[in-house]
Design an enzyme around this catalytic site. Structure first.
Site: not given
Length: 623
Positions: A298, A495, A546
């Site tokens: 969220v 990559n 976060g």
């Protein structure tokens, strides 16, 4: 001398005499004695060391530009303690090798918290092999290929890396074909005896036509084969980034400036913007201990009128309130009322740990619970969802598919077809209009449902392809970003993605009027260069996870530093409103938002001025 002259006999007395004559003419034409006398006079009152320093600076301008002399690869640990690749660049500067910089790249491997030990062990071996191969590539062939190239020539460096990688891909293909041919020649395969097919069962009287066929009328599309990742390919992306950072340091520029110059080689922009933040506050997806599987993240998105630092400060306060809420004891059971789901609303929320994404993992049982939690906290803090901040959801639908049932398991024991998922999302946006982005609502194989949800919600929120999107190399090879149908894409630097590839893919996204979101990998490194790449490429959003874990906080801090530099230089540009296809905000409100952003960022001070490069000692502007 003869070798330098290409074998033309420049070591003969006649040739030596000609070179002496040329040196004498240069000596007279450039008036070297006078220039040295002026230099000495200007430094008459300086100490001898200072005089020698001035002379060194004078003659250093005549030195050969820095060139790459060595590239070093090392195996280091990422933010989760897992192996990844570090690359160091050494350059020859005034005939001496010097270590200029190093970068650490994140691997492409996803983090599986609840997986079988056998799978985890196999992936650990695969990761270790990938990093070891990358280290070998860097320390052997790549360092030889890049010797003598100026780090400022990013296009040439990336072309060398691309050619090297293509050769490795071809070698890998030939090796696999050889192994396959050897297996076929050494292991005889007996032809199986195929029995005749059984006769079809006799149809019973009264059986309705198509009763059983309706369940298998539209079978679930099996997952597409995973795009192959060549073992060691992270060496390409890491070296390309390291060279770009080296060039920026040698030119005394921030990395984001050099990336912006790669993006806009013809017309240098006078403004750069800080991408809008997508900050993960709560994780309650498949790996959480609750019943809810749908929301892997969220995400909160601060209003574009706020600076990055102001937005993070606001979200930090919301995160504190979340911590307090989940630590509160549940109310007495006698207070729960029938018909209002009071028992569930009052249950103690369980947090297991801090997620690897840097946000809290909380157990929930319904889709609305995490959204109501954030909505309630914002109300208590005097913040309004849809005005001060917006929401986004990372559904990670590819993790939800139960292939035995052919349905998405949105909650434990609750399965929905792809068509039913469209209705679920439409209902969710109707209840929570502050949600302006849905990431990976379906697997990439469900193209029909991507079209359906885009038609239903494309004018109300962004439909974003993250894991459902093709890799950058595949996007560039196809030249098509419209499959699956979406509003934008999440791109990552992993990559074999070079700096040239990032510029090309963002140009492709811009040309298609899509939005670009620069995302971090699940297992991130402590390198903060990702923030520079996002600013230099001019992406709309940046998704870093976060506000916890050092490898993620490092990137937020780097964004703050970049923002401060742009404000001081008067080159911080406006952020656009979060409008979707002309959306629901009128022009007056958008104008007010722009004025607010201008006051915060200090835009209403001076006329625009070039940012390439920002001059040292420039007077700081007042925000």
């Amino acid at each position: 001398m003869g070798e330098e002259g290409g074998g033309r006999g420049c070591g003969t007395p006649r040739e030596l005499q000609r070179l002496k004559q040329q040196a004498l003419e240069y000596y007279r034409e450039n008036d070297v004695p006078r220039r040295l006398e002026e230099l000495l006079n200007s430094t008459f009152y300086l100490q001898p060391a200072d005089v020698y320093g001035h002379l060194a600076n004078c003659f250093s301008k005549l030195a050969k530009p820095p060139t790459i002399c060595r590239v070093v690869g090392k195996k280091v640990l990422d933010g989760l303690g897992l192996p990844t690749l570090q690359v160091e660049i050494f350059c020859t500067i005034q005939n001496f090798p010097k270590n200029i910089c190093s970068v650490v790249i994140a691997t492409h491997f996803e983090v599986h918290e609840n997986t079988f030990p056998e799978l985890a062990e196999a992936e650990e071996v695969e990761r270790s092999n990938a990093v070891s191969t990358a280290v070998q590539w860097v320390n052997e062939t790549i360092t030889q290929e890049l010797q003598g190239i100026a780090p400022s020539n990013q296009a040439q460096v990336d072309q060398v890396l691309r050619t090297f990688f293509e050769n490795k891909v071809q070698e890998d293909k030939e090796r696999k074909e050889l192994e396959k041919s050897l297996e076929e020649s050494t292991v005889p395969v007996p032809l199986p005896l195929i029995p005749p097919p059984p006769p079809p069962p006799a149809k019973k009287k009264g059986q309705k036509q198509g009763m059983k066929d309706t369940l298998t009328e539209k079978p679930i599309i099996p997952p597409e084969p995973v795009e192959p990742v060549l073992c060691g390919s992270m060496a390409i992306g890491a070296v390309s980034l390291a060279v770009a950072k080296t060039s920026a340091l040698l030119g005394s520029n921030p990395l984001y400036v050099d990336i912006a110059l790669l993006k806009h080689p013809q017309e240098q922009p006078t403004k750069l913007t800080i991408p809008s933040l997508m900050v993960s506050l709560v994780s309650c997806g498949k790996s959480s201990p609750g019943k809810l599987n749908l929301m892997k993240e969220v995400i909160c998105i601060p209003h574009p009128g706020l600076t990055a630092k102001q937005g993070v400060e606001m979200l930090m306060e919301i995160q504190k309130q979340i911590n307090k809420t989940i630590e509160m004891p549940p109310p007495p059971k006698t207070e729960s009322k029938k018909g209002h789901n009071g028992g569930k609303r009052g249950q103690q929320l369980i947090t297991g740990k801090m997620s690897h994404l840097g946000c809290l993992t909380i157990a929930y049982d319904t889709i609305e619970q995490p959204l109501l939690l954030i909505q309630g906290i914002c109300a208590n803090l005097g913040l309004e969802l849809g005005t001060n901040l917006h929401l986004a959801i990372n559904c990670a639908a590819h993790e939800l598919m139960d292939y035995s049932k052919g349905k998405y398991e949105v909650m434990t024991g609750t399965h929905k077809t792809a068509a039913e998922m469209v209705d679920l999302y439409v209902d969710l946006i109707g209840k929570f209009p502050s949600i302006i982005a849905i990431i990976d609502p379906f697997r990439k194989e469900d193209a029909e449902q991507w079209d359906s949800i885009y038609s239903a919600l494309g004018s109300r929120c962004y439909i974003i392809a993250g894991s459902a999107s093709k890799s950058i190399s595949k996007l560039l090879a196809d030249g098509n970003i419209s499959i699956p149908k979406s509003s934008g894409l999440i791109i990552k630097h992993t990559n074999q993605t070079t700096m040239s590839d990032l510029v090309e893919v963002t140009n492709l996204i811009d040309s298609e009027k899509h939005i670009a979101i620069f995302g971090s990998a699940e297992g991130e490194s402590s390198d903060g260069s990702l923030a520079d790449l996002a600013v230099g490429l001019g992406v709309r959003f940046i998704k870093l996870g976060g506000l916890s874990r050092g490898e993620r906080v490092t990137k937020y801090n780097r964004l703050f530093t970049i923002e401060e530099e742009l404000v001081q230089n008067g080159t911080l540009g406006f952020k656009e409103e979060y409008t979707v296809l002309g959306s629901n905000k009128d022009n007056d409100k958008a104008a007010e938002s722009h004025e607010a952003a201008a006051e915060v960022a200090g835009e209403l001070r001076e006329p625009p001025q070039p940012i390439f490069p920002a001059e040292a000692g420039e007077e700081s502007a007042k925000a």
